[in-house]
Write an enzyme that holds these catalytic residues in place. Sequence first.
Site, PDB file in Angstrom:
ATOM      1  N   ASP A 332       0.748  -1.007  -0.219  1.00 49.47           N
ATOM      2  CA  ASP A 332       0.026   0.107  -0.027  1.00 49.47           C
ATOM      3  C   ASP A 332       0.867   1.455   0.024  1.00 49.47           C
ATOM      4  O   ASP A 332       2.005   1.087   0.531  1.00 49.47           O
ATOM      5  CB  ASP A 332      -0.794   0.155   1.336  1.00 49.47           C
ATOM      6  CG  ASP A 332      -2.010  -1.045   1.394  1.00 49.47           C
ATOM      7  OD1 ASP A 332      -2.394  -1.333   0.369  1.00 49.47           O
ATOM      8  OD2 ASP A 332      -2.416  -1.184   2.500  1.00 49.47           O
ATOM      9  N   ASP A 636      -5.180  -3.362   4.877  1.00 46.45           N
ATOM     10  CA  ASP A 636      -5.463  -2.725   6.091  1.00 46.45           C
ATOM     11  C   ASP A 636      -7.018  -3.100   6.309  1.00 46.45           C
ATOM     12  O   ASP A 636      -7.567  -3.402   7.563  1.00 46.45           O
ATOM     13  CB  ASP A 636      -4.976  -1.362   6.369  1.00 46.45           C
ATOM     14  CG  ASP A 636      -5.250  -0.477   5.204  1.00 46.45           C
ATOM     15  OD1 ASP A 636      -6.119  -0.870   4.227  1.00 46.45           O
ATOM     16  OD2 ASP A 636      -4.560   0.551   5.061  1.00 46.45           O
ATOM     17  N   ASP A 640      -9.892  -6.172   2.377  1.00 48.96           N
ATOM     18  CA  ASP A 640      -8.375  -6.770   1.943  1.00 48.96           C
ATOM     19  C   ASP A 640      -8.044  -8.314   2.419  1.00 48.96           C
ATOM     20  O   ASP A 640      -7.232  -8.871   1.889  1.00 48.96           O
ATOM     21  CB  ASP A 640      -7.017  -5.845   2.239  1.00 48.96           C
ATOM     22  CG  ASP A 640      -7.198  -4.364   1.839  1.00 48.96           C
ATOM     23  OD1 ASP A 640      -7.683  -4.356   0.501  1.00 48.96           O
ATOM     24  OD2 ASP A 640      -6.574  -3.620   2.579  1.00 48.96           O
TER      25      ASP A 640
HETATM   26  P1  ATP Z   1      -3.504   3.026   0.096  1.00 50.46           P
HETATM   27  O1  ATP Z   1      -4.310   1.795  -0.444  1.00 50.46           O
HETATM   28  O2  ATP Z   1      -2.253   3.341  -0.420  1.00 50.46           O
HETATM   29  O3  ATP Z   1      -3.434   3.060   1.405  1.00 50.46           O
HETATM   30  P2  ATP Z   1      -5.225   5.205  -0.075  1.00 50.46           P
HETATM   31  O4  ATP Z   1      -5.303   5.457   1.401  1.00 50.46           O
HETATM   32  O5  ATP Z   1      -4.976   6.428  -0.873  1.00 50.46           O
HETATM   33  O6  ATP Z   1      -4.308   4.299  -0.742  1.00 50.46           O
HETATM   34  P3  ATP Z   1      -8.105   4.514  -0.083  1.00 50.46           P
HETATM   35  O7  ATP Z   1      -8.113   4.550   1.207  1.00 50.46           O
HETATM   36  O8  ATP Z   1      -8.613   3.506  -1.054  1.00 50.46           O
HETATM   37  O9  ATP Z   1      -6.679   4.432  -0.666  1.00 50.46           O
HETATM   38  O10 ATP Z   1      -8.532   5.712  -0.628  1.00 50.46           O
HETATM   39  C1  ATP Z   1      -8.761   5.820  -2.034  1.00 50.46           C
HETATM   40  C2  ATP Z   1      -9.341   7.410  -2.189  1.00 50.46           C
HETATM   41  O11 ATP Z   1     -10.565   7.463  -1.316  1.00 50.46           O
HETATM   42  C3  ATP Z   1      -8.170   8.402  -1.688  1.00 50.46           C
HETATM   43  O12 ATP Z   1      -7.219   9.001  -2.720  1.00 50.46           O
HETATM   44  C4  ATP Z   1      -9.304   9.862  -1.447  1.00 50.46           C
HETATM   45  O13 ATP Z   1      -9.325  10.194  -2.627  1.00 50.46           O
HETATM   46  C5  ATP Z   1     -10.405   8.917  -0.986  1.00 50.46           C
HETATM   47  N1  ATP Z   1     -10.734   8.796   0.441  1.00 50.46           N
HETATM   48  C6  ATP Z   1      -9.806   8.193   1.147  1.00 50.46           C
HETATM   49  N2  ATP Z   1     -10.449   8.220   2.333  1.00 50.46           N
HETATM   50  C7  ATP Z   1     -11.211   9.195   2.366  1.00 50.46           C
HETATM   51  C8  ATP Z   1     -12.023   9.605   3.473  1.00 50.46           C
HETATM   52  N3  ATP Z   1     -12.091   9.332   4.876  1.00 50.46           N
HETATM   53  N4  ATP Z   1     -13.283  10.437   3.287  1.00 50.46           N
HETATM   54  C9  ATP Z   1     -13.501  10.495   1.739  1.00 50.46           C
HETATM   55  N5  ATP Z   1     -12.626  10.206   0.923  1.00 50.46           N
HETATM   56  C10 ATP Z   1     -11.523   9.444   1.077  1.00 50.46           C
END
Ligand code: ATP
Length: 902
Positions: A332, A636, A640
Site C-alpha cells: 500500500d 488494512d 483486503d
Molecule cells: P493505500 O491503498 O495506498 O493505503 P489510499 O489510502 O490512498 O491508498 P484508499 O483509502 O482506498 O486508498 O482511498 C482512496 C481514495 O479515496 C483516496 O485517494 C481519497 O481520494 C478517497 N478517500 C480516502 N479516505 C477518505 C475519507 N475518509 N473520506 C473521503 N474520501 C476518502
Amino acid sequence: MATDPQLPETHALTVQDALTATGASPDGLASDEVRRRLATYGPNRLPEPPKRSALLRFVSQFHNVLIYVLLGSAVVTAALAHWIDTGVILAVVIVNALIGYIQEGRAEEAMAAIRGMLAPHSAVLRDGARQSVDADDLVPGDIVLVEAGDRVPADLRLIEARGLKAEEAILTGESVPVEKSSGPVAADAALGDRTSMLFSGTLVAAGTARGVVAATGVHTQIGHISGMLAEVETLTTPLVRQMDVFARWLSIFILLLAALLLAYGYFVDHRGFAEFFMAVVGLSVAAIPEGLPAVLTITLAVGVQAMARRNAIVRRLPAIETLGSVSVICSDKTGTLTRNEMMVAALASSDAIYTVDGDGYSPEGVIQVGHETVDAASHPILAEFARAAALCNDAVLAQGETDWRIEGDPMEGALMAFAGKVSGEGARPFAGGRRLDAIPFDAAHRYMAVLHEETDGSATIYVKGAPEVLIAMCADQLCAAGTAPIDPSAWHETVERLAENGQRVLALAVRRAAPDGEALDPGHLAHHLTLIGLVGLIDPPRPEAIAAVAECHAAGIRVKMITGDHSATARAIGAMIGLTNTDSVLTGADIEVMNDAELSEAALVTDVFARTSPAHKLRLVTALQARGLTVAMTGDGVNDAPALKRADAGIAMGQKGSEAAKEAAELVLADDNFASIVAAVREGRTVYDNIKKVIIWTLPTNAGEAMTIVIALFIGMSLPITAVQILWVNLITGVTLGVALAFEPSEPNTMRRPPRARHAPLLDGGQIWSIALASAFFLCGVFGIYVYALGQGYPLALAQTMAMNTLVVLEIFHLFFVRNIYGASLRWDAARGTKVVWLCVVVVTLGQFLITYLPPMQTLFGTTAVPFFDGVLIVAVGAVYLALIETDKQMRLAFRRSVEAV
Ligand code: ATP
C-alpha cells in the site's frame, strides 16, 4: 441463556432504557466511574486456556524414541550390573529433558509475548471525548465505536447503526453476515435474531455503529461457551515438521539396523552380549540426530523474536519460511511507503489556487494566494472549504504535551487542522449543530457524506471524496458570483497539476437544500451537489522506505505499489521512493477490462497501480503467482482479507489495519512501515539459512560417528568412542554448539542474493556434497587418530579419549565452516565469529577439559588425560580439516561463478 444478574439483558429494551439500565450516558462514562466499574466487573478478558503444568511439561520431554532407547539401555546395563553406564545414561536422559524443558518454555514465552503485542484496541467515548483503549479495559456502560473490519470487543447494545452487518459464525454458525439496527427485539429472541446487539468476538462486516457495553469478559455470550478460545499454537513450520518426521523415520531405521547388528553379533559372530550391546547402543546414539529437532525449534524461536524486534509480528509460523523466498512485495502507499502524517498544502477553487502553511496537525497557520496572506473575510469560499472539511470528518484533534495529535484517520485530522486555521476556532471548529446521518467512507465508492443539522434548524449535506467520483456527482460549482455550471475538464486538469507534485487530492462538495427526513442515501447526492473545490494534501515518503526499496532491488525483489490514490499522485510518489517503472501506471479501470492472461503480463512489468479497490488486489496476487512469483501483499481494510489470504505472505498493518485484515494475515507490522517488511524478509532469509546450517552441521557429526562404529565393528576392533562418550558428544556438546547456529546473524550477502525459487529443495547439490565430504573427513580424522594412538602403543582408554576429543574439535571447526555457506570462512571477519559462537565454543572446550582431565568424570566416561603434544595434534587435525573443506567450497564457488560468467 442467563447472564450475570448485575448485567441486564438489553436486547429487548429501547435505546434509552438500555442506557439507563447500564448506567451509561451518550457521552460516555467519566474516568473515575470506569475505574470503579473495572474493580467491580474485572477486566474484559476471557480466562486463559489452562496451561500445561510444569511437571507435565517436564514429563512430556521423555516422550521420544531416543529416550525410550536410552531408558531401555539403562535397564539392560543395570541388569548387567554396569552401574556406571547406567548412571551416565540416566544423567544424560535427565539433562536432555531439562534442556528440552527450558527450550520449550522459552519458545512458549516468545509466542506469548507476540500474542501480547497483538492485543486489540477499541475506540470508546469517555469523559465526552473519543479515545482508543485496550479492549481489556472496557467496562459495562462504556460507549464503543465500531466500524467495518473491527472485531467486536464486548457485548454491545446498539445505540446507533449505519449499514451495519456482523458476521456471527463463531456464535451462531451462520456464515452470512446479519444486518443489525438499534431497534429492540423480542425478549425471547434467539441469539442469531438479536439484531439490536453486537456480540463480543464477532466481526463487523460492513457499516459503522455505536453501542453501549452490556457485558464484558466471561459474562459475554462468547464467555459462556467455554474452551472456545483454547487454541494453542505450537512453534513449528512445514519444513521443521518434515525434518521432525525425517528424524523419526531415521531413528526407526537405525534402531532396526542396530537390532539386526545385535542379532548378527550374538548369534552369528558369537560375541559377548554385554560388549556388543554397548556397541549397538553407541551406534544408535551416534546415528540418531537427537539434538536436531530441538535446535531447529530454537532457531525458529530466535527468528520470531528477531522479527518482533524489527516490528514484524509473525502470526503464522510457516510465514518465516515463505518470507525468505518472497520475490515481489505489493505494498500500500499511504502510511506504509509514506509517513501518513498529512497536511493540507493547497486548495483549488474555481477562481484561485491557495497555499496553506502550518506545522503538523496544529490548527494554526496562514493561507496565501501567491505571496499574499488572505482570510475567510476577504475570501468567503475559504469558510465553505473549512465547514465541509470539519463536518464531513470523524477525526478528533487534541493538544499533546509537545505537539498536536489526532484520533482517527490522519487525512481527516489534517482537514480538521485546516478548518481550525480558517475558522480560528482551534481543535473543534464548527461544533454547533448535529449530525443526522452519514454514509461512511468505503474504498469501493471512495467518498464520505454527512447530513448535518445547522444551528438554525436547516440541513446541509457535505461530501468529500476522490475528485473523479465527486466531480461526476456535481451539477455546479461555487464561484465568486455564487454558483456556475460545473466544468469537469478544467477541474480534471487542476487535479493532475496538484497530483503531479505527489499531493493527494480530495474534492469537497455541498448540497444546501437537503431533502426532508433524517436519513441519507446515495440517491440524494448524484447530480445534486455543488463542488466547493479541491484540497491537496502532502504526505511525504518515509526516508527509510526509500532505502528499503533500494535494498529490495539489490535482493532481486520487485516492489509494486498498489494504492487507492489518483494515478498522477501515485506515479509521483512511486518516483520519489525509487520504484523501477513509474512510466506506466495501471488503474483499477484498466485492470477491469483485462482478462487474466493480459493482467498477468501487465502486472509483471508495471510497478504502480492506482485507483484500485480491494478486489483488484486479489486479482493482482493471483496474476503474479501465475508467473511463479512468491507474493507478499499488504492490506488494512476488511475487504483486503481475501487478497491477504491468497498472497504467499499476507501482511497487515498493526496500527491502521482492521482486525479482519490482521486475522487474515501471516504477518502484522507493529509500525505499518515498509522498511519493517524488508527487515522481515531479511530475517526470513536468515532463519532459512540457519535451518540449513543446523542441518549441514549436524548430519556429518552423526554420519561420521556412525560410520566409525560400523567400520570398527566389522573389522572386529574395539569401539573408537564408547557409547557413553558418544552420548556426551551428541547430547551435550552437540546441542550446545548447534544452538550457536540458531543465533547466527545474516551473512553479508543475504540481501544481495536473488530470492530462493518457490519449490527449491532445502539443500542444493553442493551442500549435500559438503555433508558427504565432511562425513568422510570426520570418519578419517577420528579413525586416523584412534589408529595412530593404538599404533603408538597407547592404552585403549587413551586412544578412545583422543578419538572423542578429535570428534569434538572437528565439530568446532565444522561450525566455523558452516557459518558461512555463501562466503569464505577463512577470512578474519568471518573467523572472528560472534559472541554466541565463542561462548558456545568456550563452554564446550571447558567441558572437554573436564571430561578429559577431571578424575570423577574420567571414571564416569572411561577417559584418561591426553598428553600435551597429542592435544596439539588433535587441534591440528581440526585445522587441516577446515582448510580442506573450505578449499573444496571455494573451488566449487569459483567453478560456478566461471560457468555463470560464460
Ligand atoms: P493505500 O491503498 O495506498 O493505503 P489510499 O489510502 O490512498 O491508498 P484508499 O483509502 O482506498 O486508498 O482511498 C482512496 C481514495 O479515496 C483516496 O485517494 C481519497 O481520494 C478517497 N478517500 C480516502 N479516505 C477518505 C475519507 N475518509 N473520506 C473521503 N474520501 C476518502
